[in-house]
Scaffold this active site. Structure first.
Site, PDB file in Angstrom:
ATOM      1  CG  ASP A  15      -2.106   0.859   1.114  1.00  0.00           C
ATOM      2  OD1 ASP A  15      -2.302   1.439   0.025  1.00  0.00           O
ATOM      3  OD2 ASP A  15      -2.859   0.976   2.084  1.00  0.00           O
ATOM      4  CG  ASN A  63      -7.536  -2.670  -6.165  1.00  0.00           C
ATOM      5  OD1 ASN A  63      -6.645  -3.486  -5.943  1.00  0.00           O
ATOM      6  ND2 ASN A  63      -7.804  -1.697  -5.303  1.00  0.00           N
TER       7      ASN A  63
HETATM    8  C1  FPP Z   1      -1.974  -0.074  -3.381  1.00  0.00           C
HETATM    9  O1  FPP Z   1      -1.499   1.249  -3.363  1.00  0.00           O
HETATM   10  C2  FPP Z   1      -1.414  -0.801  -4.536  1.00  0.00           C
HETATM   11  C3  FPP Z   1      -2.150  -1.438  -5.494  1.00  0.00           C
HETATM   12  C4  FPP Z   1      -3.617  -1.489  -5.480  1.00  0.00           C
HETATM   13  C5  FPP Z   1      -1.516  -2.098  -6.661  1.00  0.00           C
HETATM   14  C6  FPP Z   1      -0.260  -2.834  -6.390  1.00  0.00           C
HETATM   15  C7  FPP Z   1       0.378  -3.181  -7.671  1.00  0.00           C
HETATM   16  C8  FPP Z   1       1.704  -3.176  -7.932  1.00  0.00           C
HETATM   17  C9  FPP Z   1       2.716  -2.882  -6.899  1.00  0.00           C
HETATM   18  C10 FPP Z   1       2.246  -3.453  -9.299  1.00  0.00           C
HETATM   19  C11 FPP Z   1       1.753  -4.662 -10.019  1.00  0.00           C
HETATM   20  C12 FPP Z   1       1.826  -5.946  -9.289  1.00  0.00           C
HETATM   21  C13 FPP Z   1       2.737  -6.949  -9.469  1.00  0.00           C
HETATM   22  C14 FPP Z   1       2.601  -8.220  -8.676  1.00  0.00           C
HETATM   23  C15 FPP Z   1       3.884  -6.840 -10.382  1.00  0.00           C
HETATM   24  P1  FPP Z   1      -2.551   2.448  -3.562  1.00  0.00           P
HETATM   25  O2  FPP Z   1      -2.641   2.748  -5.006  1.00  0.00           O
HETATM   26  O3  FPP Z   1      -3.835   2.093  -2.907  1.00  0.00           O
HETATM   27  O4  FPP Z   1      -1.830   3.623  -2.800  1.00  0.00           O
HETATM   28  P2  FPP Z   1      -2.535   4.820  -2.024  1.00  0.00           P
HETATM   29  O5  FPP Z   1      -3.275   4.191  -0.857  1.00  0.00           O
HETATM   30  O6  FPP Z   1      -1.376   5.661  -1.573  1.00  0.00           O
HETATM   31  O7  FPP Z   1      -3.433   5.517  -2.981  1.00  0.00           O
END
Ligand code: FPP
Length: 231
Positions: A15, A63
């Site tokens: 996150d 998501n």
């Molecule tokens: C949460 O941060 C992250 C995600 C929903 C996506 C995670 C995906 C990756 C790291 C890349 C692709 C995956 C792989 C396995 C290669 P957020 O966007 O909710 O952050 P925020 O809370 O700060 O908005």
């Protein structure tokens, strides 16, 4: 140490990518890209530390409510990660498991995932479990539907075997970055006895050193409670 519980399975709730990008005046996809770079460092550290299974929350059933360009960016990153990481999966004998409903996902990406899952399914020592279009409640409902016609009472074991994580040990440690203290529908059943490690570090800033710290924290806690556990 005698009686020390081994850390077999770590789950990461990755996150903070969006906030990391925002603080740099960049689009959210930029944060995800940096976040994807973190993954390899974390996996290397975990597998070097003899962790058997690493689960990553890549995309939750919730998501889909994000803007389309962000969703596309996440799936593109997943595709390039898998392409780049295939050699490591084969060389280091890491089994790939995908947990989640792949039916709404791009057919080509689904095919690539299934091929890699097939190709690596005989590896036993290490497992990379990617939660993709995953939600724990949906997984539990799916499992109930899979076993509902069984004769006699349904047992915990029946359900465990019907989960995407069927052959994997329960999660021992959940690591969530970015200061949020929630489980967000992440392997609820499998986390029943897990320890929880929350850190303010945002996922793109997380690395091998941070992973080592989380693992040390886990063993520190297990040592402190060892006396009671072994009594
Ligand atoms: C949460 O941060 C992250 C995600 C929903 C996506 C995670 C995906 C990756 C790291 C890349 C692709 C995956 C792989 C396995 C290669 P957020 O966007 O909710 O952050 P925020 O809370 O700060 O908005």
């Amino acid at each position: 140490m005698a009686g020390e519980k081994k850390l077999r399975h770590i789950g990461f709730i990755m996150d903070g990518n969006g906030r990391w990008a925002k603080s740099r005046n960049k689009p959210r996809a930029f944060g995800h890209r940096k976040g994807a770079d973190t993954i390899e460092k974390v996996l290397t550290e975990c597998f070097n530390q003899e962790v058997q299974v690493v689960s990553l929350y890549a995309f939750s059933t919730e998501n889909w409510s994000r803007p389309k360009d962000e969703i596309d960016a996440i799936f593109d990153l997943l595709r390039s990660f898998l392409k780049k990481y295939t050699k490591t999966l084969m060389d280091k004998e890491i089994r790939l498991v995908i947990s989640g409903d792949l039916s709404p996902i791009d057919k080509k990406l689904t095919e690539e995932c299934i091929n890699l899952v097939e190709k690596t399914k005989h590896f036993k020592e290490h497992v990379l479990n990617i939660a993709l279009n995953y939600g724990s409640r949906a997984e539990i409902v799916r499992a109930v539907n899979l076993v509902k016609d069984k004769e006699g009472e349904i047992t915990e074991e029946d359900l465990s075997k019907a989960f995407y994580t069927a052959e994997l040990p329960d999660i021992d440690l959940v690591v969530r970055t970015s200061g949020e203290m929630r489980l967000s529908n992440f392997f609820l059943w499998q986390c029943a006895y897990a320890e929880f490690y929350f850190t303010d570090v945002l996922w793109p800033d997380f690395d091998g050193e941070q992973t080592k710290k989380a693992i040390e924290w886990f063993y520190g806690r297990k040592r402190r409670f060892g006396g009671i556990e072994n009594a």
